[in-house]
Design an enzyme around this catalytic site. Structure first.
Site, mmCIF file in Angstrom:
data_model
loop_
_atom_site.group_PDB
_atom_site.id
_atom_site.type_symbol
_atom_site.label_atom_id
_atom_site.label_comp_id
_atom_site.label_asym_id
_atom_site.label_seq_id
_atom_site.Cartn_x
_atom_site.Cartn_y
_atom_site.Cartn_z
ATOM 1 N N CYS A 57 -5.955 -5.152 -8.850
ATOM 2 C CA CYS A 57 -6.536 -6.423 -9.281
ATOM 3 C C CYS A 57 -5.650 -7.609 -8.941
ATOM 4 O O CYS A 57 -4.489 -7.465 -8.578
ATOM 5 C CB CYS A 57 -6.727 -6.425 -10.803
ATOM 6 S SG CYS A 57 -7.747 -5.097 -11.415
ATOM 7 N N GLY A 84 -8.729 -7.519 -4.970
ATOM 8 C CA GLY A 84 -9.857 -6.866 -5.615
ATOM 9 C C GLY A 84 -11.155 -7.533 -5.238
ATOM 10 O O GLY A 84 -11.291 -8.742 -5.400
ATOM 11 N N ASN A 158 -3.496 -6.249 -14.095
ATOM 12 C CA ASN A 158 -3.217 -5.717 -12.765
ATOM 13 C C ASN A 158 -2.228 -4.586 -12.934
ATOM 14 O O ASN A 158 -1.126 -4.796 -13.441
ATOM 15 C CB ASN A 158 -2.628 -6.802 -11.853
ATOM 16 C CG ASN A 158 -2.259 -6.256 -10.482
ATOM 17 O OD1 ASN A 158 -2.850 -5.307 -10.000
ATOM 18 N ND2 ASN A 158 -1.252 -6.857 -9.861
ATOM 19 N N GLY A 159 -2.621 -3.390 -12.506
ATOM 20 C CA GLY A 159 -1.741 -2.237 -12.645
ATOM 21 C C GLY A 159 -2.515 -1.004 -13.042
ATOM 22 O O GLY A 159 -3.734 -0.924 -12.883
ATOM 23 N N CYS A 322 6.896 -2.372 -6.652
ATOM 24 C CA CYS A 322 6.203 -1.526 -5.678
ATOM 25 C C CYS A 322 6.508 -1.988 -4.257
ATOM 26 O O CYS A 322 6.222 -3.133 -3.896
ATOM 27 C CB CYS A 322 4.709 -1.574 -5.941
ATOM 28 S SG CYS A 322 3.708 -0.765 -4.674
ATOM 29 N N TYR A 328 1.983 -3.930 2.601
ATOM 30 C CA TYR A 328 0.565 -4.164 2.870
ATOM 31 C C TYR A 328 -0.162 -5.032 1.851
ATOM 32 O O TYR A 328 -0.973 -5.887 2.204
ATOM 33 C CB TYR A 328 -0.162 -2.813 2.968
ATOM 34 C CG TYR A 328 -1.662 -2.918 3.086
ATOM 35 C CD1 TYR A 328 -2.268 -3.306 4.273
ATOM 36 C CD2 TYR A 328 -2.485 -2.629 1.993
ATOM 37 C CE1 TYR A 328 -3.652 -3.409 4.382
ATOM 38 C CE2 TYR A 328 -3.872 -2.731 2.097
ATOM 39 C CZ TYR A 328 -4.454 -3.116 3.289
ATOM 40 O OH TYR A 328 -5.811 -3.219 3.390
ATOM 41 N N SER A 369 -3.477 -6.627 8.997
ATOM 42 C CA SER A 369 -2.304 -6.129 8.281
ATOM 43 C C SER A 369 -1.159 -5.749 9.208
ATOM 44 O O SER A 369 0.004 -5.810 8.824
ATOM 45 C CB SER A 369 -2.685 -4.926 7.415
ATOM 46 O OG SER A 369 -3.199 -3.868 8.209
ATOM 47 N N ASP A 431 0.399 -0.486 13.118
ATOM 48 C CA ASP A 431 -0.334 -0.518 11.855
ATOM 49 C C ASP A 431 0.670 -0.360 10.719
ATOM 50 O O ASP A 431 1.809 0.061 10.937
ATOM 51 C CB ASP A 431 -1.387 0.594 11.810
ATOM 52 C CG ASP A 431 -2.560 0.244 10.909
ATOM 53 O OD1 ASP A 431 -2.462 -0.735 10.147
ATOM 54 O OD2 ASP A 431 -3.591 0.966 10.958
ATOM 55 N N ASP A 432 0.232 -0.736 9.489
ATOM 56 C CA ASP A 432 1.172 -0.735 8.373
ATOM 57 C C ASP A 432 1.349 0.644 7.750
ATOM 58 O O ASP A 432 2.409 0.950 7.193
ATOM 59 C CB ASP A 432 0.705 -1.722 7.288
ATOM 60 C CG ASP A 432 -0.669 -1.366 6.761
ATOM 61 O OD1 ASP A 432 -0.770 -0.564 5.824
ATOM 62 O OD2 ASP A 432 -1.658 -1.897 7.303
ATOM 63 N N CYS A 468 -0.013 7.531 -5.852
ATOM 64 C CA CYS A 468 0.564 6.474 -6.689
ATOM 65 C C CYS A 468 -0.092 6.520 -8.068
ATOM 66 O O CYS A 468 -1.314 6.658 -8.169
ATOM 67 C CB CYS A 468 0.325 5.107 -6.046
ATOM 68 S SG CYS A 468 0.825 3.717 -7.089
ATOM 69 N N CYS A 518 10.107 0.695 -6.221
ATOM 70 C CA CYS A 518 9.452 1.977 -6.428
ATOM 71 C C CYS A 518 9.086 2.532 -5.054
ATOM 72 O O CYS A 518 8.346 1.896 -4.299
ATOM 73 C CB CYS A 518 8.205 1.827 -7.285
ATOM 74 S SG CYS A 518 7.260 3.376 -7.452
ATOM 75 N N CYS A 521 5.530 6.818 -3.565
ATOM 76 C CA CYS A 521 4.511 7.323 -2.645
ATOM 77 C C CYS A 521 5.132 7.880 -1.364
ATOM 78 O O CYS A 521 4.482 8.633 -0.634
ATOM 79 C CB CYS A 521 3.483 6.250 -2.335
ATOM 80 S SG CYS A 521 4.163 4.739 -1.615
#
Length: 544
Positions: A57, A84, A158-159, A322, A328, A369, A431-432, A468, A518, A521
């Site tokens: 979000c 979002g 958001n989260g 994060c 991205y 991106s 690409d990312d 994640c 973090c 991932c």
């Protein structure tokens, strides 16, 4: 339109409201309630949209007497639309009553001038949503609204929380009604309910330390008799939350912001001539003419009212932002941790060129991106940069489902190659990230069909091996292509002539954040324990 005047019927648990076609509400059973289905999701035109990482979000809040706060919030959400696209909502307060309008769709689809004119006041809160916890339907759109002992709360989040079951059970044990979430199924609705029920939570009332005005030195904490109404409730609830949360919420007279102790998701404070702004990204401050003041610190709660901005900490800070915000998620023109995102991504591309050089004719990005990293790769390698792909920027969410023949066009709905640029050329495609590999496989095939002599894929992040739990809807580990294949097998799977990823060290170096990230991932090592059975965001039924 939902309002914040809660009567006896609400306290006893009336049926949840449903949206009409224009986003207003009525109760089920009324003649108008059949105009829309609150559980119906939007369609997706982009066939590869589920092969990209998504944040949950974007949040935006403003306290500014004399300003058109609903319009400011509209444009703030417009700047955060990338975070979002499934639903959007705005809540406002005139000091006596909170009004909320929300519906499914893009910000520009949900709101009209007429609607914004009805959302008047001096405080506003906005939210745009991508569903990770809770279904993509109207009932789960935000801001959420709920009663408190002294009035009403509206909240945007958001989260993603990792102890949702525990919190839901707590809310149900405290509430007088069977469903304190009022039909919603999100972690956000649970937090909203708990903030309204905080005075019933067992244990001593929290010691409310005297707030530190923003910009002032911290003095010895003393009892603060002038704390804003929801501060004691927040100090009781926020320490119980686990996982990622950047919250913006409000009562009738105060705007609040809070960020989890790890600071997984960004949240910033900005200054207007006549007030203050909270936003997920600095780019939203820029769009509404606010001056960046600072980031909300991990573990910090702030309140904004006529007395100014007050800051308190509810937890010990363990910063772990994060890293995918840098890779991205965030807009290129946003600043996080003192680093402009576009510069970080260019640096990632430059380091990738150092680590994985290849002889080629052109460097092209996967738009948009991959563009900053492609520029960095080209500058570092000395190989010319070119725009070899044109993106249809208007592909996105729609109520109109494409025909099967259109679906078979696949990636061409989103990207189209420039044959005159790429024909006969040896290409380096930047690409990312690679998630499932579907996008890259289709892209390589399309470039070969357009006449590319060679296609070398370079990824400006390491292989994504783990899901994640903090707000990005990566699929299960079994669906992540890098978790079951080594680099050579991934290369063969997507059909590229060569494939290389940016190293973990190179990615961290480019962010300039050291150990305050973090990386779960990529490494499987998360900043906090993930209990067995914890749901994986965005993947219904999947758990840790």
């Amino acid at each position: 339109m939902l309002s914040g005047s809660w009567g006896p019927d609400f306290a006893s648990g009336i049926a949840p409201t449903v949206p009409l076609g224009d986003g207003t509400t009525s109760h089920p059973g009324s003649a108008a309630s059949t105009a829309a289905d609150p559980s119906a999701p939007l369609g997706i035109l982009d066939p590869f949209e589920d092969d990209r990482p998504h944040d949950q979000c974007g949040v935006f809040g403003v306290w500014a007497p004399g300003e058109d706060v609903s319009r400011l919030t509209y444009f703030g959400l417009y700047a955060l639309q990338h975070r979002g696209q499934q639903s959007a909502g705005i809540a406002t307060s005139d000091g006596e009553r909170i009004r909320v309008y929300k519906d499914q769709g893009l910000v520009s689809q949900v709101f009209t001038d007429e609607i914004l004119q009805g959302l008047h006041g001096h405080i506003a809160l906005g939210h745009c949503r991508y569903a990770t916890t809770g279904a993509d339907n109207w009932l789960n759109a935000q801001p959420t609204l709920g009663p408190t002992p002294s009035g009403t709360i509206a909240l945007g989040h958001n989260g993603n929380l990792t102890n949702t079951s525990e919190l839901r059970n707590l809310a149900r044990s405290l509430a007088d009604e069977d469903d304190p979430q009022h039909g919603a199924t999100t972690d956000t609705s649970i937090v909203t309910a708990l903030l309204g029920l905080a005075d019933r939570i067992p244990g001593p009332a929290p010691f409310v330390a005297r707030a530190r005005p923003v910009g002032a030195d911290m003095s010895a904490p003393t009892a603060d008799e002038d704390a804003a109404p929801l501060v004691p409730a927040a100090l009781k609830v926020l320490p119980r939350l686990r996982g990622a949360f950047s919250l913006v919420f409000m009562d009738e007279g105060t705007l609040y912001g809070a960020r989890d102790p790890h600071g997984y998701r960004p949240l910033v404070l900005g200054r207007l001539h006549s007030g203050w702004v909270l936003a997920s990204e600095t780019a939203a401050l820029d769009l509404v003419g606010a001056i960046f003041v600072r980031e909300i610190e991990p573990g910090e709660l702030i309140s904004i009212d006529a007395s100014g901005v007050r800051s308190r900490h509810f937890a010990v800070t363990r910063a772990s932002t994060c890293v995918f915000e840098y890779v991205y998620l965030a807009r290129p023109d946003t600043v996080i941790g003192g680093r402009q995102i576009v510069a970080t991504r260019r640096r990632m591309g430059a380091i990738l060129a150092q680590e994985s050089p290849i002889d080629a004719d052109l460097v092209i990005p996967t738009p948009e991106s991959g563009t900053p990293a492609a520029i960095g790769y080209a500058q570092e390698s000395g190989i010319p940069f070119a725009q070899g792909l044109v993106k249809n920027s208007y592909v996105g969410r729609t109520f109109i489902q494409p025909t099967q023949s259109l679906r078979q066009l696949g990636i061409r709905l989103k990207l189209n190659p420039l044959r005159e640029v790429i024909e006969g050329k040896r290409l380096i495609v930047i690409d990312d990230s690679i998630v499932r590999g579907n996008t890259q496989r289709a892209l390589v095939k399309m470039l070969r069909e357009a006449g590319a002599a060679e296609v070398h894929v370079r990824i400006s992040s390491p292989p994504v091996n783990w899901p994640c739990f903090f707000g990005i809807d990566f699929p299960t580990r079994a669906e992540l292509i890098a978790s079951s294949m080594d680099i050579e097998h991934v290369r063969a799977s997507i059909g590229a002539d060569s494939l290389a990823y940016l190293s973990l060290r190179g990615m961290v170096e480019a962010t300039g954040q050291g150990t305050s990230l973090c990386l779960g991932c990529f490494t499987g090592d998360y900043p906090e324990p993930i209990a067995k059975g914890t749901p994986i965001p965005g993947t219904p039924g999947a758990t840790a």
